[in-house]
Design a protein around this motif. Structure first.
Motif, short mmCIF file in Angstrom:
data_model
loop_
_atom_site.label_atom_id
_atom_site.label_comp_id
_atom_site.label_asym_id
_atom_site.label_seq_id
_atom_site.Cartn_x
_atom_site.Cartn_y
_atom_site.Cartn_z
N LYS A 22 0.83 -1.21 0.00
CA LYS A 22 0.00 0.00 0.00
C LYS A 22 0.87 1.26 0.00
CE LYS A 22 -4.18 -1.83 2.10
NZ LYS A 22 -5.22 -1.64 3.12
N LEU B 170 2.16 1.92 -3.46
CA LEU B 170 1.12 2.50 -4.31
C LEU B 170 0.92 3.99 -3.99
CD1 LEU B 170 -1.55 -0.39 -4.27
CD2 LEU B 170 -0.11 0.32 -6.19
N LEU B 171 0.96 4.33 -2.71
CA LEU B 171 0.82 5.74 -2.33
C LEU B 171 2.00 6.57 -2.83
CD1 LEU B 171 -0.59 5.43 1.30
CD2 LEU B 171 -1.79 6.32 -0.71
N THR C 43 3.80 5.97 -5.49
CA THR C 43 3.61 6.12 -6.94
C THR C 43 2.58 7.20 -7.23
OG1 THR C 43 4.13 3.78 -7.25
CG2 THR C 43 2.99 4.88 -9.06
N GLU C 44 1.49 7.18 -6.48
CA GLU C 44 0.45 8.19 -6.66
C GLU C 44 0.98 9.59 -6.35
OE1 GLU C 44 -4.07 9.30 -5.15
OE2 GLU C 44 -3.26 7.31 -4.71
N GLU C 45 1.80 9.69 -5.31
CA GLU C 45 2.37 10.98 -4.93
C GLU C 45 3.24 11.53 -6.07
OE1 GLU C 45 4.74 12.86 -1.11
OE2 GLU C 45 5.23 10.82 -1.73
N LYS D 24 2.91 10.85 -9.26
CA LYS D 24 2.00 11.25 -10.34
C LYS D 24 1.41 12.64 -10.08
CE LYS D 24 0.07 6.94 -12.15
NZ LYS D 24 -1.16 6.12 -12.21
N ILE D 25 0.99 12.85 -8.85
CA ILE D 25 0.41 14.15 -8.49
C ILE D 25 1.46 15.25 -8.62
CG2 ILE D 25 -0.59 15.50 -6.58
CD1 ILE D 25 -1.93 12.87 -5.64
N GLU E 59 -6.46 17.31 -5.69
CA GLU E 59 -5.75 16.02 -5.73
C GLU E 59 -4.84 15.85 -4.51
OE1 GLU E 59 -4.06 14.28 -9.16
OE2 GLU E 59 -5.55 15.16 -10.52
N PHE F 275 -5.20 12.97 -1.79
CA PHE F 275 -4.05 12.12 -1.50
C PHE F 275 -3.75 12.11 0.00
CE2 PHE F 275 0.56 11.65 -0.88
CZ PHE F 275 0.71 10.35 -1.33
N LYS G 223 -6.01 9.85 1.77
CA LYS G 223 -5.62 8.45 1.57
C LYS G 223 -4.46 8.07 2.48
CE LYS G 223 -7.07 8.09 -3.27
NZ LYS G 223 -6.60 7.93 -4.65
#
Length: 159
Positions: free
Chosen positions: A55, A58-59, A61-63, A65-66, A81, A85, A88
Protein backbone atom coordinates in the motif's frame (compact mmCIF):
# COMPACT_ATOMS: atom_id res chain seq x y z
CA UNK A 1 30.85 -23.81 68.67
CA UNK A 2 30.54 -26.96 66.56
CA UNK A 3 26.87 -27.31 67.50
CA UNK A 4 26.21 -23.65 66.61
CA UNK A 5 27.90 -24.08 63.18
CA UNK A 6 25.93 -27.24 62.49
CA UNK A 7 22.67 -25.53 63.46
CA UNK A 8 23.47 -22.55 61.21
CA UNK A 9 24.28 -24.85 58.28
CA UNK A 10 21.10 -26.85 58.81
CA UNK A 11 19.00 -23.68 59.02
CA UNK A 12 20.52 -22.17 55.87
CA UNK A 13 19.89 -25.39 53.92
CA UNK A 14 16.24 -25.49 54.96
CA UNK A 15 15.76 -21.83 54.05
CA UNK A 16 17.32 -22.20 50.62
CA UNK A 17 15.16 -25.23 49.80
CA UNK A 18 12.06 -23.11 50.41
CA UNK A 19 13.15 -20.59 47.77
CA UNK A 20 13.29 -21.31 44.06
CA UNK A 21 13.93 -19.23 40.99
CA UNK A 22 12.46 -19.58 37.53
CA UNK A 23 13.36 -17.81 34.30
CA UNK A 24 9.96 -16.72 32.98
CA UNK A 25 11.44 -15.22 29.78
CA UNK A 26 13.17 -18.53 29.05
CA UNK A 27 9.85 -20.37 29.48
CA UNK A 28 8.04 -17.91 27.21
CA UNK A 29 10.67 -18.20 24.46
CA UNK A 30 11.57 -21.90 24.69
CA UNK A 31 8.41 -23.75 25.64
CA UNK A 32 6.45 -25.37 22.82
CA UNK A 33 3.50 -23.08 23.51
CA UNK A 34 5.75 -20.03 23.67
CA UNK A 35 7.45 -20.93 20.40
CA UNK A 36 4.04 -21.43 18.80
CA UNK A 37 2.91 -17.99 19.95
CA UNK A 38 6.11 -16.37 18.68
CA UNK A 39 5.78 -18.13 15.31
CA UNK A 40 2.15 -17.05 14.96
CA UNK A 41 3.03 -13.45 15.84
CA UNK A 42 5.95 -13.47 13.40
CA UNK A 43 3.61 -14.68 10.65
CA UNK A 44 1.04 -11.99 11.48
CA UNK A 45 3.72 -9.29 11.54
CA UNK A 46 5.15 -10.52 8.25
CA UNK A 47 1.75 -10.54 6.55
CA UNK A 48 1.00 -7.12 8.01
CA UNK A 49 4.34 -5.75 6.84
CA UNK A 50 3.87 -7.06 3.28
CA UNK A 51 0.33 -5.71 3.08
CA UNK A 52 1.29 -2.22 4.20
CA UNK A 53 4.50 -2.13 2.19
CA UNK A 54 2.45 -2.77 -0.94
CA UNK A 55 0.00 0.00 0.00
CA UNK A 56 2.86 2.38 0.80
CA UNK A 57 4.44 1.73 -2.60
CA UNK A 58 1.12 2.50 -4.31
CA UNK A 59 0.82 5.74 -2.33
CA UNK A 60 4.37 6.74 -3.25
CA UNK A 61 3.61 6.12 -6.94
CA UNK A 62 0.45 8.19 -6.66
CA UNK A 63 2.37 10.98 -4.93
CA UNK A 64 4.86 11.12 -7.82
CA UNK A 65 2.00 11.25 -10.34
CA UNK A 66 0.41 14.15 -8.49
CA UNK A 67 3.74 15.98 -8.24
CA UNK A 68 4.29 15.56 -11.98
CA UNK A 69 0.89 17.19 -12.66
CA UNK A 70 1.68 20.31 -10.62
CA UNK A 71 2.49 22.49 -13.64
CA UNK A 72 -0.17 20.89 -15.86
CA UNK A 73 -3.27 21.18 -13.66
CA UNK A 74 -4.87 24.36 -12.47
CA UNK A 75 -3.98 25.32 -8.92
CA UNK A 76 -7.50 24.42 -7.77
CA UNK A 77 -7.47 20.95 -9.37
CA UNK A 78 -3.97 20.28 -8.07
CA UNK A 79 -5.01 21.23 -4.53
CA UNK A 80 -8.03 18.91 -4.77
CA UNK A 81 -5.75 16.02 -5.73
CA UNK A 82 -3.32 16.85 -2.92
CA UNK A 83 -6.16 16.95 -0.39
CA UNK A 84 -7.51 13.65 -1.69
CA UNK A 85 -4.05 12.12 -1.50
CA UNK A 86 -3.52 13.36 2.08
CA UNK A 87 -6.81 11.74 3.07
CA UNK A 88 -5.62 8.45 1.57
CA UNK A 89 -2.33 8.72 3.47
CA UNK A 90 -4.18 9.47 6.70
CA UNK A 91 -6.48 6.48 6.12
CA UNK A 92 -3.41 4.30 5.46
CA UNK A 93 -1.76 5.45 8.72
CA UNK A 94 -4.92 4.83 10.74
CA UNK A 95 -5.34 1.37 9.21
CA UNK A 96 -1.68 0.52 9.83
CA UNK A 97 -1.84 1.62 13.49
CA UNK A 98 -5.10 -0.29 13.99
CA UNK A 99 -3.63 -3.45 12.51
CA UNK A 100 -0.48 -3.14 14.66
CA UNK A 101 -2.63 -2.60 17.74
CA UNK A 102 -4.69 -5.71 16.91
CA UNK A 103 -1.52 -7.80 16.69
CA UNK A 104 -0.30 -6.35 20.00
CA UNK A 105 -3.65 -7.24 21.60
CA UNK A 106 -3.38 -10.80 20.30
CA UNK A 107 0.15 -10.99 21.74
CA UNK A 108 -0.96 -9.68 25.12
CA UNK A 109 -3.86 -12.15 25.34
CA UNK A 110 -1.81 -15.17 24.30
CA UNK A 111 1.14 -14.31 26.56
CA UNK A 112 -1.22 -13.65 29.48
CA UNK A 113 -2.85 -17.03 28.91
CA UNK A 114 0.57 -18.75 28.83
CA UNK A 115 1.70 -16.88 31.95
CA UNK A 116 -1.48 -18.06 33.68
CA UNK A 117 -0.62 -21.66 32.75
CA UNK A 118 2.94 -21.19 34.02
CA UNK A 119 1.62 -19.71 37.25
CA UNK A 120 -0.67 -22.71 37.82
CA UNK A 121 2.23 -25.08 37.21
CA UNK A 122 4.44 -23.11 39.60
CA UNK A 123 1.76 -23.18 42.30
CA UNK A 124 1.31 -26.93 41.96
CA UNK A 125 5.06 -27.59 41.78
CA UNK A 126 5.82 -25.40 44.78
CA UNK A 127 3.13 -27.11 46.85
CA UNK A 128 4.38 -30.59 45.99
CA UNK A 129 8.02 -29.66 46.66
CA UNK A 130 7.54 -27.54 49.81
CA UNK A 131 8.70 -24.35 48.14
CA UNK A 132 7.36 -21.25 49.82
CA UNK A 133 8.78 -18.61 47.46
CA UNK A 134 9.38 -18.59 43.70
CA UNK A 135 11.21 -15.59 42.27
CA UNK A 136 11.73 -14.63 38.63
CA UNK A 137 15.38 -15.07 37.66
CA UNK A 138 15.65 -11.52 36.31
CA UNK A 139 15.26 -10.25 39.89
CA UNK A 140 18.07 -12.41 41.32
CA UNK A 141 21.69 -11.37 41.61
CA UNK A 142 23.24 -14.51 43.14
CA UNK A 143 21.81 -17.89 44.08
CA UNK A 144 22.73 -21.54 44.07
CA UNK A 145 22.22 -23.28 40.75
CA UNK A 146 20.11 -25.88 42.56
CA UNK A 147 17.48 -23.24 43.30
CA UNK A 148 16.74 -22.80 39.58
CA UNK A 149 13.67 -24.86 38.65
CA UNK A 150 13.26 -23.44 35.14
CA UNK A 151 14.08 -26.67 33.27
CA UNK A 152 11.78 -28.72 35.49
CA UNK A 153 8.93 -26.29 34.88
CA UNK A 154 9.68 -26.32 31.13
CA UNK A 155 9.33 -30.11 31.06
CA UNK A 156 5.98 -29.91 32.84
CA UNK A 157 4.79 -27.07 30.58
CA UNK A 158 5.75 -28.97 27.42
CA UNK A 159 4.16 -32.27 28.53
Amino acid sequence: LFFFSFLLLLTSNSISSEIAIVDINFLLKNSNKGKSILKELDNLNSQNSKKFKKKKNLLETEEKKIASKKNILSKEDFNKEVISFRQKVEKYEIERRKSTQEINNIKLKKVAKLLDQINKILLEYSTKNSISTVIDKKNIIITKEGNDITKKILKILDS
